[in-house]
Write an enzyme that holds these catalytic residues in place. Structure first.
Site, PDB file in Angstrom:
ATOM      1  N   GLU A 216       9.065   1.177  11.528  1.00 23.53           N
ATOM      2  CA  GLU A 216      10.120   2.207  11.511  1.00 23.53           C
ATOM      3  C   GLU A 216       9.393   3.526  11.555  1.00 23.53           C
ATOM      4  OE1 GLU A 216      11.990   5.168  10.472  1.00 23.53           O
ATOM      5  OE2 GLU A 216      12.343   4.280   8.499  1.00 23.53           O
TER       6      GLU A 216
ATOM      7  N   LYS B 250       0.866  -1.176   0.000  1.00 28.19           N
ATOM      8  CA  LYS B 250       0.000   0.000   0.000  1.00 28.19           C
ATOM      9  C   LYS B 250       0.901   1.224   0.000  1.00 28.19           C
ATOM     10  CE  LYS B 250      -1.922   2.937   2.186  1.00 28.19           C
ATOM     11  NZ  LYS B 250      -1.892   4.426   1.988  1.00 28.19           N
TER      12      LYS B 250
ATOM     13  N   CYS C  41      12.952  10.823   8.711  1.00 27.30           N
ATOM     14  CA  CYS C  41      12.795  10.418  10.105  1.00 27.30           C
ATOM     15  C   CYS C  41      14.106  10.532  10.876  1.00 27.30           C
ATOM     16  CB  CYS C  41      12.262   8.988  10.167  1.00 27.30           C
ATOM     17  SG  CYS C  41      13.202   7.837   9.151  1.00 27.30           S
TER      18      CYS C  41
ATOM     19  N   GLU D  63       8.481  16.035  16.378  1.00 28.10           N
ATOM     20  CA  GLU D  63       9.075  15.816  15.068  1.00 28.10           C
ATOM     21  C   GLU D  63       8.461  16.812  14.094  1.00 28.10           C
ATOM     22  OE1 GLU D  63      10.284  12.071  12.256  1.00 28.10           O
ATOM     23  OE2 GLU D  63       8.280  12.062  13.137  1.00 28.10           O
TER      24      GLU D  63
END
Length: 482
Positions: A251, A175, A285, A382
């Site tokens: 992750e 996906k 990230c 973040e």
């Protein structure tokens, strides 16, 4: 305008609903294409095809491991052949500047070849059990895998997940992120060209709340691998135990500390720190988004960091001279701009940048904040944008505690000329990846993953296939002694 389709059982098909959704250019907001929109019905068909392809008598399961490796190596050759096109497509859909995407595509074929080489390196062991018994282990593919891709580096994430799962002998349903589906579909076409048997790989573009939920809840999916936000990762981990007990690799996010000691090579540290947070517009990230600089060089470092940020050329990602492109979409642009405003409101010093560039596309100036405090929002959350936060510290002991004061633990780095300092930092920092006198040094040979809320499991490295394998113990009674 063409409508890229869903890929199920080696066929390009429309969605069961007939619906489509647009994918946009981050450069100017225009519609690139309308994509067939998959949902639960399409996921069901894709999983069914993957399940059939995993049957013990299927063409895929009867392939020797070395044949799987050769097929994937052929895929690497095709990626190498089409590298220029793939790099352009990635930038077109994602906003990645062409210098970055072309450099990435230079390395991708060898990354595929490395993972492909592991296909026939899966080995069990013999166990010296007591008594007249002979015991050994088999490592076998886990089954149908649901692989959910992020939008920030779609090609790399497709390779990391799909090639690893296939090298292990699994089958997969992918996906892609709804923001960036195009390169996943292009890579799938190359896998078909390489000779991948029907049903082994299926790709269903769509949205998380429909296609993604259906995939993570499906009873015939044995494993889910997801790269993306912590919020969604937690939902996936919960879903993985709903209808069956799925294996999960996650992750997730990061708030990575990069520490600059007084004895560091200042010029190198400034350049690597900028690369660590401004590459791909900060949409990584592992971005070095918490930059700790020791007090002895703090002011000098801030001045140099601002100069680098100001020097970056902003523009169309397709222009070879562009160094800084747009955010992936309007939502992310507005999120980053909102966090910049919060940084200013909470008392951080805006040294440079901080504004949107132009009215077309999703561009933000490379931004540098000084006098950032640990409790500020920009130092805790973040950002996923081009925002460099520079914090001051005095001692290694102090900065270790501050660096570890986060729920994340994906990446960390230090610049120092003292080997003992480097070793102590590397030992005590709570992070899955640590870089010394460098940053963003990634390789298919080295495991990648995080501590704490940054994830579960590892990708890449010689043991990466183990995330897609089950260990089976076989014990046999031996004939009695004569």
């Amino acid at each position: 305008m063409s409508t890229p389709q869903i890929f199920i059982n080696n066929e390009w098909v429309d969605s069961q609903s007939g619906k489509t959704f647009p994918t946009y250019s981050p450069h100017d907001g225009s519609v690139i294409a309308h994509i067939a929109e998959g949902d639960k019905a399409d996921i069901d068909l894709a999983v069914s095809a993957a399940k059939a392809a995993f049957h013990r008598n299927s063409e895929w399961r009867l392939l020797d491991a070395s044949q799987r490796g050769r097929l994937l190596s052929k895929f690497a050759d095709l990626v190498e052949r089409d590298a220029k096109y793939l790099a352009q497509l990635e930038g077109y859909d994602n906003g990645m500047v062409c210098a970055f995407s072309h450099r990435m595509l230079t390395n991708v074929p060898n990354q595929i070849r490395y993972l492909a080489s592991l296909a026939d390196k899966v080995e069990g062991s013999t166990i010296p059990m007591d008594g007249d018994l002979f015991s050994y282990t088999l490592k076998q593919p886990v089954g149908v895998c649901g692989l959910i891709l992020p939008w920030n580096v779609p090609i790399l994430m497709f390779i990391n997940k799909v090639v690893t799962a296939l090298a292990a002998g699994c089958t997969a349903v992918v996906k892609p992120a709804e923001q960036t589906p195009l390169t996943a579909l292009a890579l799938t076409a190359l896998l078909k060209e390489a000779g991948l048997p029907a049903g082994v790989l299926n790709v269903v573009p769509g949205f998380g709340e429909t296609a993604g939920v259906a995939l993570t809840h499906h009873v015939d999916v044995a494993k889910v691998s997801f790269t993306g936000s912590l919020e969604v990762g937690k939902l996936i981990q919960k879903a993985a135990g709903t209808n069956n007990l799925k294996r999960v690799t996650l992750e997730l996010g990061g708030k990575s500390p990069l520490v600059i000691m007084d004895d560091a090579n200042l010029e190198a540290a400034v350049q690597y720190a900028a690369m660590g947070v401004f590459s791909n517009q900060g949409q990584m990230c592992i971005a070095a988004s918490r930059l700790f600089v020791q007090s002895g060089i703090y002011d000098k470092f801030v001045q140099a960091a601002a100069a680098v940020a100001k020097s970056l050329k902003i523009g169309n990602p397709a222009d070879a001279s562009t160094q800084h492109g747009p955010q992936v979409d309007e939502e992310m642009m507005n999120k980053v701009l909102g966090l910049i405003e919060k940084g200013k409101a909470e008392g951080a010093t805006l040294v440079t940048g901080g504004k949107r560039v132009g009215n077309s596309g999703y561009y933000i100036e490379p931004t540098v904040f000084a006098n950032v405090k640990d409790e500020m929002t920009i130092a805790r959350e973040e950002i996923f944008g081009p925002v460099q936060n520079i914090l001051k510290f005095e001692t290694l002991e102090e900065v270790l505690d501050r660096a570890n004061d986060t729920n994340y633990g994906l990446a960390a780095g230090i610049f120092t000329s003292n080997v003992n300092t480097a070793l102590q930092f590397s030992k005590h920092v709570e992070s899955g990846n640590v870089w010394v006198n460098t940053y963003l040094a990634l390789s298919p040979h080295a495991p990648f993953g995080g501590f704490k809320d940054s994830g579960i499991g590892r990708e890449l490295g010689s043991d990466s296939l183990h995330e897609y394998l089950e260990v089976k113990t076989v014990t046999m009674a031996l004939p009695k002694k004569i």
